[in-house]
Scaffold this active site. Structure first.
Site, short mmCIF file in Angstrom:
data_model
loop_
_atom_site.label_atom_id
_atom_site.label_comp_id
_atom_site.label_asym_id
_atom_site.label_seq_id
_atom_site.Cartn_x
_atom_site.Cartn_y
_atom_site.Cartn_z
N HIS A 105 0.82 -1.20 0.00
CA HIS A 105 0.00 0.00 0.00
C HIS A 105 0.86 1.26 0.00
O HIS A 105 2.04 1.23 0.34
CB HIS A 105 -0.94 0.03 1.22
CG HIS A 105 -0.22 0.12 2.54
ND1 HIS A 105 0.47 -0.92 3.09
CD2 HIS A 105 -0.10 1.16 3.41
CE1 HIS A 105 1.00 -0.55 4.25
NE2 HIS A 105 0.66 0.72 4.48
N ASP A 107 0.43 4.99 1.85
CA ASP A 107 -0.33 5.44 3.01
C ASP A 107 -1.47 6.39 2.65
O ASP A 107 -1.26 7.39 1.96
CB ASP A 107 0.59 6.13 4.03
CG ASP A 107 1.48 5.14 4.77
OD1 ASP A 107 1.09 3.97 4.90
OD2 ASP A 107 2.58 5.55 5.22
N HIS A 262 4.69 0.11 0.17
CA HIS A 262 5.45 -0.66 1.15
C HIS A 262 4.61 -1.78 1.73
O HIS A 262 3.38 -1.80 1.61
CB HIS A 262 6.01 0.23 2.27
CG HIS A 262 4.98 0.99 3.03
ND1 HIS A 262 4.37 2.14 2.55
CD2 HIS A 262 4.44 0.79 4.26
CE1 HIS A 262 3.52 2.62 3.44
NE2 HIS A 262 3.52 1.80 4.49
N ARG A 277 4.59 6.01 13.62
CA ARG A 277 4.65 6.71 12.34
C ARG A 277 4.13 8.13 12.44
O ARG A 277 3.13 8.39 13.11
CB ARG A 277 3.81 5.95 11.30
CG ARG A 277 3.97 6.45 9.87
CD ARG A 277 3.02 5.73 8.94
NE ARG A 277 1.67 6.28 9.00
CZ ARG A 277 0.59 5.67 8.51
NH1 ARG A 277 0.70 4.46 7.98
NH2 ARG A 277 -0.59 6.25 8.58
#
Length: 304
Positions: A105, A107, A262, A277
């Site tokens: 995906h 983000d 990623h 994150r």
């Protein structure tokens, strides 16, 4: 060959990790006050290598991670998942509470102006497994045949956060914990139409904009849409276009979210993994034809 950048008392060493994507940055402490020239060098390296790896950043805490992120742009809080207590934009991904995103995906592509960059800090790392892999979506586009380039450049796709997250997470956490996370994730349903090929606003490169949040290609039958998505996505995740990182506690990774996908590998069983994150606000994608992404849901008057 290593790129060495001197700035007063700081020596920044940039060492490529894989052939098409990724570089390790050495000789820097991200918790310190960084010179503007160093930040500029990091920004330039990020555009070139797409993913930057920083080891041994043990001094960096939540506040320091946000402070460093602000040097790269405006903080962006996840639109549906609550941030960690006491922070502005830190999203904690804890494997004990359903925090395993084991799918390719980019983000938050279910919103119109999704983040331009993400900064991930390792807190708890299993003794084996739990690596993350990134893919270069510009290299993937360049590998396409002329015919596939022409086709993909003419397409637009619907991205949404409304999908059966629980189906893939049932074996990863207690059902009740997973359900709470899922309910938060889809508390507001977003649908956005993006170009399948995005023009990078800084480099001018063309990138395939796909990944986990893609539901379908606009205007196509489901079967045809699925086939085309599969073909293009397979180009993204070819091994030649990827870099894999074996985490250690204290590692920080920064990636250009407009230029990559990623995948966090779920191969560590019941071992504990915690990463945090912070994302940086991005702009609205533009396709080869000059058309911008558009929000389909929620409607503008509902969102205001």
């Amino acid at each position: 060959m290593n790129n060495v950048i001197h700035n007063q008392v700081v020596q920044l060493e940039i060492v490529p990790v894989a052939g098409r994507i990724g570089a390790e940055v050495r000789g820097i402490d991200l918790s310190e006050d960084l010179f503007p020239a160093v930040i500029q060098s990091i920004q330039e390296a990020l555009l070139k290598y797409k993913v930057l790896f920083f080891r041994d950043q043990h001094q960096l805490d939540d506040e320091g991670q946000e402070r460093f992120a602000k040097l790269l742009g405006e903080l962006y809080a996840h639109p549906t998942v609550p941030v960690k207590d006491g922070t502005q934009a830190v999203l904690e991904l804890d494997s004990a509470h359903g925090g395993r995103a084991n799918a390719w995906h980019t983000d938050v592509t279910f919103v119109e102006a999704y983040p331009k960059a993400s900064i991930l800090r390792s807190v708890v790392i299993p003794p084996a497994g739990g690596d993350t892999v990134w893919a270069n979506t510009a290299a993937a586009y360049e590998d396409l045949s002329p015919e596939l380039k022409e086709l993909s450049g003419s397409l637009r796709a619907i991205h949404s956060n409304a999908f059966d997250y629980a189906a893939s997470a049932q074996q990863e956490a207690a059902r009740e914990q997973t359900q709470r996370k899922n309910n938060a994730f889809v508390s507001t349903v977003y649908q956005t139409e993006h170009p399948v090929v995005r023009v990078h606003p800084e480099t001018g490169e063309r990138h395939l904009l796909l990944g986990q949040f893609v539901r379908r290609i606009s205007g196509l039958r489901t079967a045809d849409s699925d086939r085309i998505i599969d073909i293009l996505q397979e180009h993204v995740t070819r091994l030649e276009n990827t870099v894999r990182w074996r985490w250690a506690v204290g590692d920080v990774v920064v990636w250009d979210n407009r230029a990559t996908q990623h995948y966090a590998i779920n191969d560590y069983g019941d071992e504990h993994r915690v990463v945090r994150r912070v994302t940086i606000a991005g702009d609205i994608p533009i396709g080869i034809d000059g058309r911008r992404s558009i929000t389909l849901q929620p409607k503008k008057e509902q969102a205001d």
